[in-house]
Design a protein around this motif. Structure first.
Motif, PDB file in Angstrom:
ATOM      1  N   ALA A 143      37.240  35.611  25.506  1.00 37.90           N
ATOM      2  CA  ALA A 143      38.223  35.371  26.565  1.00 37.90           C
ATOM      3  C   ALA A 143      37.547  34.803  27.801  1.00 37.90           C
ATOM      4  O   ALA A 143      36.405  35.149  28.131  1.00 37.90           O
ATOM      5  N   LYS A 144      38.268  33.950  28.522  1.00 36.14           N
ATOM      6  CA  LYS A 144      37.729  33.299  29.711  1.00 36.14           C
ATOM      7  C   LYS A 144      38.643  33.406  30.924  1.00 36.14           C
ATOM      8  O   LYS A 144      38.164  33.508  32.046  1.00 36.14           O
ATOM      9  N   VAL A 145      39.954  33.365  30.722  1.00 36.66           N
ATOM     10  CA  VAL A 145      40.891  33.284  31.838  1.00 36.66           C
ATOM     11  C   VAL A 145      41.576  34.622  32.037  1.00 36.66           C
ATOM     12  O   VAL A 145      41.553  35.515  31.175  1.00 36.66           O
ATOM     13  N   ASP A 146      42.235  34.743  33.201  1.00 33.33           N
ATOM     14  CA  ASP A 146      42.845  36.016  33.582  1.00 33.33           C
ATOM     15  C   ASP A 146      43.994  36.391  32.661  1.00 33.33           C
ATOM     16  O   ASP A 146      44.173  37.569  32.343  1.00 33.33           O
ATOM     17  N   LYS A 147      44.789  35.427  32.219  1.00 31.56           N
ATOM     18  CA  LYS A 147      45.916  35.744  31.349  1.00 31.56           C
ATOM     19  C   LYS A 147      45.439  36.355  30.035  1.00 31.56           C
ATOM     20  O   LYS A 147      46.068  37.297  29.512  1.00 31.56           O
ATOM     21  N   GLN A 148      44.363  35.839  29.492  1.00 34.77           N
ATOM     22  CA  GLN A 148      43.839  36.392  28.252  1.00 34.77           C
ATOM     23  C   GLN A 148      43.365  37.833  28.453  1.00 34.77           C
ATOM     24  O   GLN A 148      43.625  38.704  27.613  1.00 34.77           O
ATOM     25  N   PHE A 149      42.678  38.079  29.558  1.00 30.90           N
ATOM     26  CA  PHE A 149      42.212  39.439  29.830  1.00 30.90           C
ATOM     27  C   PHE A 149      43.388  40.405  30.012  1.00 30.90           C
ATOM     28  O   PHE A 149      43.331  41.561  29.562  1.00 30.90           O
ATOM     29  N   THR A 150      44.436  39.937  30.665  1.00 28.85           N
ATOM     30  CA  THR A 150      45.603  40.804  30.867  1.00 28.85           C
ATOM     31  C   THR A 150      46.245  41.168  29.536  1.00 28.85           C
ATOM     32  O   THR A 150      46.573  42.341  29.281  1.00 28.85           O
ATOM     33  N   ALA A 151      46.438  40.168  28.661  1.00 28.77           N
ATOM     34  CA  ALA A 151      47.040  40.445  27.347  1.00 28.77           C
ATOM     35  C   ALA A 151      46.147  41.354  26.509  1.00 28.77           C
ATOM     36  O   ALA A 151      46.639  42.270  25.831  1.00 28.77           O
ATOM     37  N   LEU A 152      44.842  41.119  26.549  1.00 26.59           N
ATOM     38  CA  LEU A 152      43.930  41.944  25.772  1.00 26.59           C
ATOM     39  C   LEU A 152      43.884  43.374  26.304  1.00 26.59           C
ATOM     40  O   LEU A 152      43.746  44.330  25.536  1.00 26.59           O
ATOM     41  N   ASN A 153      44.002  43.545  27.606  1.00 27.75           N
ATOM     42  CA  ASN A 153      44.024  44.884  28.177  1.00 27.75           C
ATOM     43  C   ASN A 153      45.284  45.641  27.742  1.00 27.75           C
ATOM     44  O   ASN A 153      45.237  46.842  27.423  1.00 27.75           O
ATOM     45  N   ASP A 154      46.416  44.948  27.716  1.00 28.79           N
ATOM     46  CA  ASP A 154      47.643  45.582  27.229  1.00 28.79           C
ATOM     47  C   ASP A 154      47.499  45.983  25.759  1.00 28.79           C
ATOM     48  O   ASP A 154      47.943  47.075  25.353  1.00 28.79           O
ATOM     49  N   GLU A 155      46.880  45.109  24.963  1.00 29.54           N
ATOM     50  CA  GLU A 155      46.677  45.434  23.556  1.00 29.54           C
ATOM     51  C   GLU A 155      45.744  46.632  23.398  1.00 29.54           C
ATOM     52  O   GLU A 155      45.954  47.491  22.524  1.00 29.54           O
ATOM     53  N   ALA A 156      44.721  46.725  24.249  1.00 25.05           N
ATOM     54  CA  ALA A 156      43.808  47.875  24.196  1.00 25.05           C
ATOM     55  C   ALA A 156      44.535  49.164  24.556  1.00 25.05           C
ATOM     56  O   ALA A 156      44.324  50.213  23.922  1.00 25.05           O
ATOM     57  N   GLN A 157      45.410  49.107  25.544  1.00 22.49           N
ATOM     58  CA  GLN A 157      46.177  50.301  25.900  1.00 22.49           C
ATOM     59  C   GLN A 157      47.121  50.707  24.774  1.00 22.49           C
ATOM     60  O   GLN A 157      47.311  51.906  24.504  1.00 22.49           O
ATOM     61  N   ARG A 158      47.725  49.728  24.088  1.00 23.42           N
ATOM     62  CA  ARG A 158      48.584  50.054  22.937  1.00 23.42           C
ATOM     63  C   ARG A 158      47.759  50.686  21.814  1.00 23.42           C
ATOM     64  O   ARG A 158      48.233  51.601  21.132  1.00 23.42           O
ATOM     65  N   LEU A 159      46.545  50.190  21.636  1.00 26.88           N
ATOM     66  CA  LEU A 159      45.680  50.761  20.619  1.00 26.88           C
ATOM     67  C   LEU A 159      45.323  52.203  20.961  1.00 26.88           C
ATOM     68  O   LEU A 159      45.275  53.078  20.068  1.00 26.88           O
ATOM     69  N   VAL A 160      45.071  52.484  22.226  1.00 24.69           N
ATOM     70  CA  VAL A 160      44.809  53.863  22.659  1.00 24.69           C
ATOM     71  C   VAL A 160      46.013  54.749  22.360  1.00 24.69           C
ATOM     72  O   VAL A 160      45.885  55.877  21.848  1.00 24.69           O
ATOM     73  N   SER A 161      47.202  54.227  22.667  1.00 29.50           N
ATOM     74  CA  SER A 161      48.425  54.996  22.414  1.00 29.50           C
ATOM     75  C   SER A 161      48.626  55.243  20.921  1.00 29.50           C
ATOM     76  O   SER A 161      48.966  56.359  20.497  1.00 29.50           O
ATOM     77  N   ASP A 162      48.403  54.218  20.086  1.00 30.21           N
ATOM     78  CA  ASP A 162      48.569  54.385  18.641  1.00 30.21           C
ATOM     79  C   ASP A 162      47.548  55.367  18.080  1.00 30.21           C
ATOM     80  O   ASP A 162      47.854  56.156  17.170  1.00 30.21           O
ATOM     81  N   ALA A 163      46.323  55.332  18.613  1.00 35.88           N
ATOM     82  CA  ALA A 163      45.312  56.290  18.155  1.00 35.88           C
ATOM     83  C   ALA A 163      45.694  57.712  18.537  1.00 35.88           C
ATOM     84  O   ALA A 163      45.524  58.655  17.745  1.00 35.88           O
ATOM     85  N   ASP A 164      46.226  57.878  19.738  1.00 31.57           N
ATOM     86  CA  ASP A 164      46.679  59.213  20.145  1.00 31.57           C
ATOM     87  C   ASP A 164      47.831  59.693  19.260  1.00 31.57           C
ATOM     88  O   ASP A 164      47.888  60.882  18.869  1.00 31.57           O
ATOM     89  N   LYS A 165      48.751  58.776  18.952  1.00 32.37           N
ATOM     90  CA  LYS A 165      49.866  59.154  18.078  1.00 32.37           C
ATOM     91  C   LYS A 165      49.370  59.573  16.701  1.00 32.37           C
ATOM     92  O   LYS A 165      49.868  60.542  16.105  1.00 32.37           O
TER      93      LYS A 165
END
Length: 805
Positions: free
Chosen positions: A64-86
């Motif tokens: 990743a290089k741009v801010d939009k990519q980092f924002t989307a990847l951060n949201d995906e990481a948070q969803r992954l944290v939530s799915d792991a907790d579930k």
């Protein structure tokens, strides 16, 4: 108190509710219909899927290089944290159920007691295996969640760092409410992070002033204040007393004082900050974030101190007569406060920026620190030129003489003002990363150029001082090495040029890919070695940063080549024993090679690998063979002329009816200046392939020959003596070979005599021959000897007599 009494009751009630299903199963009775059964999940499928998502997410983050990519990847990481907790939550009831079943079965019977049935033993073993598997799966699920959480934190840091390079990202104007939100209404996470870091600082502070460490902390704090407040002033007075007594008179005194002032300011402030940080870093229980912050604070102090030191040294308000740049006293006093203010702004907001990066604050807080620091630096850089112009206008209005501003000084003045305007404009329209980038580039380029200016003066003045015949070092060199003044002057010019070239090279490397933390002298030498070895030149990868570096390389290379050529032509080579033609050939050859090297370095900065150009060379081979045949032939011929030197600059040549002096040998053609000062352009290939008469090659002498015709009745010996006397008396005629008179012809028109004499150069033949003709005619007239006249035959028709009848 009531709340505290109710807590055990609540916990007991919750325990009963959670154990109710297992008790029902143990009794063999069905569970209540109003209690939901735990959701069964297949961990063997879900767990590898989560791990695969985490691995893919890591790969995407690394690219990743741009801010939009980092924002989307951060949201995906948070969803992954939530799915792991579930998944962990879903597996927990299964583990609890297995554990309840094991509790029902109880432990295995002790040896010597009744044995269990094989069905119970098999069931207990199966339940233990299930328990182990579920425990491992839950631990793996939690590890995936922790990894995703850490990846989210890394994405956040990368996103904050990416703001430094994403200069085209619009983040909001500094006039908007969003920009000032971190100051007016800071976020809870930011406040928590700062509170945590503040508590660490508080713990270290309390420990530093405990009974065990109090005396040492007080000593280091006192030493910090003494060195920081009075160190530079304490060193300035003895140096001002030593310089006039130990150093010889000359410009080296002022350049040495300027360098000493810069270094003393940098080291006194830097050492004082090191001592201040050592109060806390020497403690055994200091947290790692505090140690990192202390290290970064010391580096920032040195960076800010060198900016303040350069400003104080170049303005030199304490020693105006030793000031390096030509600045009026009133202007220097006006500007005296600005370097200190600039260094202070850089230190304060640099500390805030480093603190934001250390504790991991939000993007909004990072942008607030970057924008505010860029704003204050831009205002400082804009107000200073405005005040200078105002004072200059006032001085001219009062009739005072202002200093003569050079073109470079005016250009620097204009660039600083325009850059400050660009920073303010970027902040107003919302491009804070752009403003931060331009601010950093302005500070870094200003720092490098100022250091280069100071060090070039120091190196040149040092070489002149060391190799001056009037100094003690020059006298020692003369007596030890048996040198004369010309050799000392040549050595001073050579060593100063080597020093200036080295400094320019280091400055170019520092400008292209340097920062304060990575641009030490050792690092610069490593980068120079890497560039010389070709390390880091990859395939074709032309990006804006590479294009900017290539442009800087082209400009700097052209300036260095032009300056070096001027130095060779005007300063160094005239002090050698080379003739003018050889000097011109060396300068031209050096220039051609320099242009080739600049082009190669520029292409390398663009990221172009030479083997990638093979197909271009192959495609152009036909065109080079036909369309560019003459150009290539003339270019190679020019190289042959510069190396073999059959003709050189200053020679008198004759080719194809053209005779004149060679003025310049270029890459394609040679310029020949005729006697009427006009210029003929001759292709270099003609000078190689055709017959060329070089009248001055090998120190050729000129021959002044005069042929005269005398009447038959003269005395040949008398005329011979007169001609020889005229040649002998002329100052340009050489004594050896001696002048001579030849009897050329005896005919009906008279006696033909030819007199010959030699001069030092063929260029002297024409003027010498003219002078001799004037003198010979004068001597012949005084001796009564005349030249033979051309005999003419006149045919007249006889007149017929007319008879009258």
């Amino acid at each position: 108190m009531q709340k505290m009494l109710k807590m055990p009751l609540l916990l007991a009630l919750l325990s009963c509710l959670m154990m109710a299903p297992f008790l029902a199963l143990a009794d063999g009775s069905p569970a209540q219909t109003d209690v939901e059964q735990p959701v069964k999940v297949n961990a063997n499928i879900a767990l590898p899927a989560l791990q695969k998502r985490l691995d893919a997410l890591k790969q995407q983050v690394s690219a990743a290089k741009v801010d939009k990519q980092f924002t989307a990847l951060n949201d995906e990481a948070q969803r992954l944290v939530s799915d792991a907790d579930k998944l962990a939550v879903a597996l927990a009831p299964q583990l609890a159920q297995v554990q309840a079943q094991l509790d029902v079965l109880g432990p295995p019977p002790a040896p010597g007691t009744l044995t269990e049935t094989p069905q119970v033993v098999s069931q207990r073993k199966q339940l233990n295996n299930s328990k182990t598997l579920l425990t491992t799966q839950i631990e793996q699920t939690k590890a995936i969640g922790v990894g995703a959480q850490n990846l989210s934190a890394q994405i956040f840091g990368l996103r904050r760092d990416a703001l430094k390079t994403q200069i085209a990202l619009n983040t909001g104007s500094i006039l908007g409410e969003k920009f000032w939100a971190p100051l007016i209404n800071p976020g809870e996470k930011d406040a928590a992070r700062f509170d945590d870091f503040g508590s660490q600082i508080s713990e270290v502070w309390d420990q530093a002033w405990s009974d065990e460490w109090r005396i040492g902390s007080g000593f280091y704090l006192l030493l910090t204040l003494i060195i920081g407040l009075f160190g530079r002033k304490a060193l300035d007075k003895p140096v001002g007393w030593i310089l006039p007594r130990w150093l010889p008179q000359g410009r080296f005194r002022r350049s040495f004082l300027a360098c000493f002032t810069t270094l003393s300011t940098m080291f006194t402030l830097g050492i004082s900050m090191q001592l201040l940080c050592y109060i806390f870093t020497r403690l055994p229980d200091t947290a790692q974030p505090v140690l990192d912050f202390a290290e970064q604070l010391v580096e920032l102090t040195y960076f800010s101190a060198i900016i303040a030191g350069l400003g104080i040294a170049l303005l030199s308000n304490n020693h105006p007569s030793w000031r390096l740049p030509g600045i009026a006293d009133s202007l220097a006093k006006t500007l005296g406060l600005f370097p200190v203010l600039l260094a202070t702004f850089i230190f304060i907001f640099g500390t805030i920026e480093q603190l934001n990066a250390l504790v991991g604050t939000s993007i909004a807080a990072t942008l607030f620190g970057n924008g505010l620091s860029a704003l204050l630096v831009a205002l400082n850089c804009l107000i200073a030129p405005v005040r200078v112009n105002r004072i200059r206008r006032k001085m001219r209005a009062d009739g005072e003489q202002t200093e003569a501003r050079s073109t470079i000084a005016g250009l620097i003045h204009l660039v600083i003002s325009l850059t400050a305007v660009v920073i303010l404009g970027a902040l107003l329209i919302g491009y804070i990363p752009l403003a931060r980038f331009v601010t950093f580039e302005l500070l870094w380029i200003g720092l490098v150029v100022s250091c280069l200016y100071l060090l070039i003066h120091f190196v040149v003045d040092l070489c002149e001082c060391v190799f001056s015949p009037s100094t003690q070092s020059g006298k020692i060199l003369k007596s030890t090495l048996s040198l004369n003044d010309r050799h000392l002057s040549l050595a001073a010019t050579l060593f100063s040029a080597v020093g200036k070239t080295s400094l320019l090279l280091m400055a170019a490397i520092a400008l292209l890919n340097g920062t304060f933390g990575s641009t030490t002298p050792v690092e610069l030498l490593k980068k120079i070695v890497d560039i010389w070895g070709g390390e880091g030149i990859g395939g074709i990868n032309i990006i804006p940063a590479h294009a900017m570096n290539a442009f800087l390389c082209l400009v700097i290379g052209w300036y260095v080549l032009r300056s070096t050529r001027r130095w060779l032509d005007n300063d160094f080579l005239p002090k050698t024993m080379m003739d003018r033609g050889l000097r011109a050939s060396l300068v031209t050859l050096f220039t051609n090679v320099g242009y080739v090297l600049i082009i190669m370095l520029t292409l390398s900065m663009l990221g172009i690998e030479w083997n990638k150009l093979a197909w271009i060379v192959s495609a152009l081979s036909v065109g080079i063979g036909f369309g560019l045949q003459e150009i290539v032939k003339n270019f190679i011929s020019g190289l042959i002329l510069l190396t073999e030197r059959p003709v050189k600059v200053g020679d008198l040549v004759s080719i194809s009816g053209v005779e004149g002096d060679i003025r310049r040998i270029n890459v394609r053609a040679t310029e020949i200046q005729l006697s009427d000062k006009s210029t003929v352009i001759v292709p270099n290939s003609q000078l190689i392939s055709q017959n060329v008469r070089n009248a001055t090659m090998g120190n050729a002498q000129g021959v002044a020959t005069i042929t005269l015709t005398f009447p038959l009745d003269i005395d040949p010996e008398q005329v011979r003596n007169l001609l020889l006397m005229a040649y002998t008396l002329h100052e340009s005629i050489l004594d050896a070979p001696a002048p001579s008179v030849s009897f050329k012809e005896l005919g009906p028109n008279g006696i033909v005599l030819s007199v010959t004499g030699y001069v030092n150069s063929p260029r002297m033949v024409s003027s010498t021959r003219s002078d001799l003709l004037y003198e010979i005619l004068k001597m012949l007239r005084e001796a009564g000897v005349s030249l033979s006249q051309t005999q003419t035959m006149i045919l007249e028709q006889p007149h017929k007599a007319v008879t009258e009848e």
